[in-house]
Scaffold this motif. Structure first.
Motif, PDB file in Angstrom:
ATOM      1  N   ASP A  78      38.114 112.104 -12.871  1.00 50.53           N
ATOM      2  CA  ASP A  78      38.264 113.148 -11.853  1.00 50.53           C
ATOM      3  C   ASP A  78      38.325 114.537 -12.489  1.00 50.53           C
ATOM      4  O   ASP A  78      37.786 115.512 -11.942  1.00 50.53           O
ATOM      5  N   THR A  88      34.831 115.743 -13.207  1.00 49.75           N
ATOM      6  CA  THR A  88      34.152 116.254 -12.015  1.00 49.75           C
ATOM      7  C   THR A  88      34.649 117.647 -11.657  1.00 49.75           C
ATOM      8  O   THR A  88      33.856 118.542 -11.324  1.00 49.75           O
ATOM      9  N   HIS A  89      35.946 117.845 -11.717  1.00 50.76           N
ATOM     10  CA  HIS A  89      36.505 119.174 -11.439  1.00 50.76           C
ATOM     11  C   HIS A  89      36.010 120.196 -12.472  1.00 50.76           C
ATOM     12  O   HIS A  89      35.797 121.369 -12.138  1.00 50.76           O
ATOM     13  N   ARG A 136      33.283 111.459 -11.565  1.00 52.46           N
ATOM     14  CA  ARG A 136      33.362 110.683 -10.330  1.00 52.46           C
ATOM     15  C   ARG A 136      32.806 111.513  -9.166  1.00 52.46           C
ATOM     16  O   ARG A 136      33.393 112.516  -8.763  1.00 52.46           O
ATOM     17  N   LEU A 137      31.648 111.085  -8.626  1.00 52.66           N
ATOM     18  CA  LEU A 137      31.019 111.797  -7.515  1.00 52.66           C
ATOM     19  C   LEU A 137      31.234 111.076  -6.190  1.00 52.66           C
ATOM     20  O   LEU A 137      31.533 111.702  -5.177  1.00 52.66           O
ATOM     21  N   PHE A 150      34.506 111.526  -4.034  1.00 56.85           N
ATOM     22  CA  PHE A 150      35.240 112.623  -4.688  1.00 56.85           C
ATOM     23  C   PHE A 150      35.945 113.502  -3.663  1.00 56.85           C
ATOM     24  O   PHE A 150      35.406 113.802  -2.602  1.00 56.85           O
TER      25      PHE A 150
END
Length: 469
Positions: free
Chosen positions: A110, A113-114, A246-247, A250
């Motif tokens: 995560d 992704t951020h 992680r898409l 999300f």
């Protein structure tokens, strides 16, 4: 013991090479592990330095105005690269390493992704800021006439692709956070080769390809960066890395943004302050004429080369310290930090000391003017021995990133900035000689190295102190 079991359980789901990497970061002997992480970075950063040399060579064929334009815009380019790579990229690597050290692979994914969202937002901010106010900023830096036009043309292309610049550096930070130093460094070398070929071809023209000038040089850089983005995305999203952004499913979590930004944003002030220091010193030394200013330029080139080596050790320490902090092993994290500082101090000190003792070969690479040669010799013999303190400060800066609290080393840089500004003003009021300013620079490096070490020693790392080995 609970943390150890969590890590083991998480790592069991990973490929064997990834499990070995995690175990080495947390339990491997410190110095050999650090060196194994540092050498790929050294190769990659060295390739970046070669690009700067090659660019200077073929841009020079476009004329002296093009060279002056590149000199005008280059500090802004380097500031952007430093903020995206060493600062925010370091914050990303540190946050991911801490999550993996705690055995929380989901959080690490995560965070990745951020981090990509942060890259896009910051890239857009740089793009819009420079497209709207870039020309005015270049004017304030002294751009005039054709030099300003060429610098503006380069910056519009380069900063028009600022999102790409941020993405390539943040993706490299994601990989480095997992302990993977080889792939980002290999891609930096690949990018360097592509950039030299494409920049030269598009800038000067070749065969059916017309000469695009400075915009062509910038376009070559962006194309090379895009190939790296594609390669790193393929590697991460194909499941070959320890984590994959992680898409699916999300959702934004402000706590994860904060985990990255609390380090990355504060860290960005370090390259900004360093740029201000260089501008102040260049302004002060310009008053003594071309020879003294050239001496400072030759010295800063040496500092840049040595900084790349110090960065190699510092970047290598980030995942080691981050994993240790995440696993609750603060004592090991501090041993990694001090080992990194000692290695950087010794290596940079040895190289800089050799140049201080025999400065002429280095000076002759850049200039043959007698007065500039003499001023450069004086500068290097006064300042170069203290570059070891710059290497030490760099190690403390990156180590603090890994621990998640970089404020102390950044404030040390702030003190250095104030010391140089006040000291320079005092020396100017006393009509001091160039040698006095050289001594001021050397003293500021000693101050920076000492305060950076004090900051690391006094800053609390991790939730609580421990004695785990």
């Amino acid at each position: 013991m609970i943390l150890g079991r969590q890590i083991d359980e998480r790592e069991d789901s990973l490929p064997q090479p990834a499990r070995q990497t995690a175990k080495e970061l947390l339990d491997g002997p410190i110095l050999p592990t650090l060196l194994s992480l540092a050498w790929p970075n050294a190769l990659g950063f060295s390739a970046g330095a070669l690009v700067a040399i090659a660019e200077t060579s073929y841009i020079g064929r476009l004329g002296i105005e093009a060279l002056a334009a590149m000199a005008l815009v280059f500090p802004l380019v380097m500031l952007t690269m430093s903020m995206a790579g060493a600062a925010m990229g370091g914050g990303v690597a540190a946050a991911i390493a801490r999550a993996l050290g705690a055995g929380d692979r989901d959080r690490a994914e995560d965070l990745a992704t951020h981090a990509l969202l942060i890259a896009i937002v910051f890239g857009l901010a740089f793009m819009l800021g420079m497209l709207v106010g870039g020309r005015r900023l270049l004017e304030l830096l002294g751009g005039r006439g054709d030099v300003l036009e060429q610098a503006t043309a380069y910056s519009r292309v380069y900063f028009g692709g600022a999102v790409l610049i941020w993405l390539v550096n943040i993706l490299a930070g994601v990989l480095r956070g997992t302990g993977n130093m080889k792939l980002p460094s290999l891609l930096v070398i690949n990018s360097a080769i592509c950039q030299i070929i494409l920049g030269r071809t598009l800038g000067l023209g070749l065969g059916p390809v017309p000469q695009f000038g400075m915009p062509g040089v910038a376009t070559g850089l962006l194309i090379a960066g895009t190939t790296n983005i594609a390669a790193m995305c393929w590697y991460l999203f194909s499941g070959r890395g320890r984590i994959a952004p992680r898409l699916r499913g999300f959702r934004m979590q402000w706590a994860l943004f904060a985990d990255i930004l609390k380090v990355g944003v504060v860290a960005c002030f370090s390259p900004l302050q360093n740029a201000l220091i260089n501008l102040i010193l260049a302004h002060l030394l310009a008053a003594f004429g071309t020879a003294t200013l050239a001496a400072y330029g030759i010295g800063t080139r040496l500092e840049y080369v040595l900084a790349t080596i110090a960065f190699s050790f510092g970047v290598g320490s980030v995942p080691m310290i981050g994993v240790a902090i995440g696993a609750g092993r603060t004592a090991r994290a501090r041993r990694v930090a001090w080992t990194t500082g000692l290695v950087a101090f010794i290596v940079i000190g040895a190289l800089a000391g050799a140049v201080a003792l025999v400065p002429d070969p280095w000076i002759s690479l850049f200039i043959d003017d007698a007065s500039a040669h003499a001023a450069s010799r004086q500068f290097l013999r006064t300042v170069a021995p203290f570059y070891a303190l710059i290497g030490l400060a760099s190690a403390m800066y990156f180590s603090s990133q890994g621990a998640g609290n970089v404020l102390g080393p950044v404030l040390a840089q702030t003190v250095r900035l104030i010391f140089i500004a006040l000291g320079g003003w005092y020396l100017m009021s006393k009509a001091a000689t160039p040698g006095s300013f050289f001594a001021l620079i050397a003293a500021s490096m000693m101050l920076l190295g000492t305060l950076s070490c004090v900051a690391v020693a006094l800053t609390r790392w991790g939730p609580k102190a421990d004695t785990k080995r």
